[in-house]
Design an enzyme around this catalytic site. Sequence first.
Site, short mmCIF file in Angstrom:
data_model
loop_
_atom_site.label_atom_id
_atom_site.label_comp_id
_atom_site.label_asym_id
_atom_site.label_seq_id
_atom_site.Cartn_x
_atom_site.Cartn_y
_atom_site.Cartn_z
N GLU A 1 32.78 48.97 40.60
CA GLU A 1 33.31 49.53 39.27
C GLU A 1 31.88 50.22 38.59
OE1 GLU A 1 35.55 46.87 36.99
OE2 GLU A 1 37.46 47.49 38.07
N GLU B 1 41.20 46.56 44.24
CA GLU B 1 41.64 45.55 43.51
C GLU B 1 43.00 46.30 42.77
OE1 GLU B 1 38.91 44.59 40.26
OE2 GLU B 1 37.36 44.47 41.55
P1 P53 Z 1 39.76 40.50 34.12
C1 P53 Z 1 37.56 46.08 32.73
C2 P53 Z 1 38.64 46.92 33.07
C3 P53 Z 1 39.15 47.07 34.29
C4 P53 Z 1 38.75 46.04 35.16
O1 P53 Z 1 39.69 42.27 35.16
C5 P53 Z 1 37.65 45.47 35.10
C6 P53 Z 1 37.24 45.32 33.87
C7 P53 Z 1 36.08 44.08 33.66
O2 P53 Z 1 36.74 43.06 33.11
O3 P53 Z 1 37.11 44.50 36.11
C8 P53 Z 1 37.64 44.34 37.25
O4 P53 Z 1 39.15 39.70 34.96
C9 P53 Z 1 36.52 43.84 37.87
C10 P53 Z 1 36.84 42.22 38.38
C11 P53 Z 1 37.79 41.70 37.22
C12 P53 Z 1 39.19 42.42 37.54
O5 P53 Z 1 38.95 43.77 37.21
O6 P53 Z 1 39.02 41.03 32.97
O7 P53 Z 1 36.06 44.23 39.15
O8 P53 Z 1 35.53 41.56 38.23
O9 P53 Z 1 38.02 40.32 37.28
C13 P53 Z 1 40.18 41.87 36.53
O10 P53 Z 1 41.15 40.53 34.01
#
Ligand code: P53
Length: 476
Positions: A178, A374
Amino acid sequence: MVANSFPEGFLWGGAVAAHQLEGAWQSGGKGVSVADVMTAGAHGVPREITDGVLPGKNYPNHDGIDFYGHYKEDVALFAEMGFKCFRTSIAWTRIFPNGDETEPNEAGLKFYDDLFDECLEYGIEPVVTLAHFEMPWHLVEEYGGFGNRKVIDFYLNFATTCFKRYQDKVKYWMTFNEIDNQADFNNDFAVMTNSGLKLGDNNEAAMYQAAHYELVASALAVKEGKKINPDFMIGAMINYTPFYPATSDPADILLAQRINQRRFWFSDVHAWGEYPKEVEAYLERKGFRSDFTAEDQVVLKEGTVDYIGFSYYQSMTVSAKNGDADHLISPADAVVDNPYLETSDWGWSVDPIGLRYGLNELTDRYHLPLFIVENGLGAVDQVEEDGSIHDPYRVDYLRKHLEEVKKAVTLDGVDLMGYTPWGCIDVVSAGTGQMSKRYGFIYVDKDDEGKGTLARSRKDSFFWYQNVIKTNGAEL
Ligand code: P53
């Protein structure tokens, strides 16, 4: 010819990152990473980035879900679901505890040998992110993170060490997780996790220079990786969040376009080996990214990526009432609610059609294979008295997204390599540090205070996803 279903060999799997599940933060000689100095937060309560590891603070990543000690059990569960691939990251600090050593740490390398061997035993293909919010803290303190050109060399040493060691075990790589999160340059979490930057006087200038160094580092890694194994597939990884105009007012449309340009440029450089015009003009006007050498220009062109990996969680909507295209302070300031979309308990919009839109956008822009690395819903799960966990909301979210993915593949001709939903086993949330924000098919008994047996159990969604994979997406 356009496929009438998901292609043969489609990489169904799941995704995690080392710092969010391994725990064992000091085992096998591991060093302190940026994730190790982030405290637990909550929805609306930001994680604190402390000055090193301080006594009396709660650092949830230190223990994660102890995947380090449970990986065999967990990989067996992934295999039971039928995973064809498993996306994780290599914790930089297991390999180079401080980041600036010349020789790697053998115990760290050995851990990933064992993990990848375990996956391969089951026919699960490892998909590896090199830098997933895990920079050695020492590089932040001593060098200012990616604000310093020297860090390119440290990253490259890390990348090539991994490429050489795992060249026969890992084919799919991503260089930076990201990388575009830092478009939100006034957000301390984003600039620290992407670049090892602390907020300062001109965060925007600092971000553009650091991100440039990362893109050069990525291009060098691609070049070196291909020398080590020409069959490697080395990709970019972006947080794909489409920004929609709030109305058909052209001012909204232009604003949305501008914000998208200021996020897309990262993957533009990864894929094209050059900066897009609007961002180039902006940097020139502002005097940002002043350290750009003739050699950088060549390297960027020579080290373009093989595919675009991306996360997709939500879309955002922006209104020119909150700032026009030529006077953008922070994109976040222009965001408004989208009346057509519901939101999760953490305020993230739920927009399955946005994923089909994105698959088309990225295909048109890059003409490269795509990989959804993801996607998912963070939600609170309830364990019933008999131990079962009913999570129809998770199945509903994933099913609706996969229906749109299927249309993109079968109707729109999108070349999609695979799908790895986020947090296939419950992990520590990156954004909040919570355990209670769960994404998994596999439940882990641990709470926000760090208490629990760490026992694993199958949620209802486990069996749903197992069938999706078994039918290669014919049954969703
Ligand atoms: P969490 C921000 C916005 C979108 C994705 O996020 C993000 C983030 C950072 O939080 O992160 C990605 O755990 C990232 C993962 C993360 C996942 O999205 O905040 O690549 O490490 O866990 C979900 O709900």
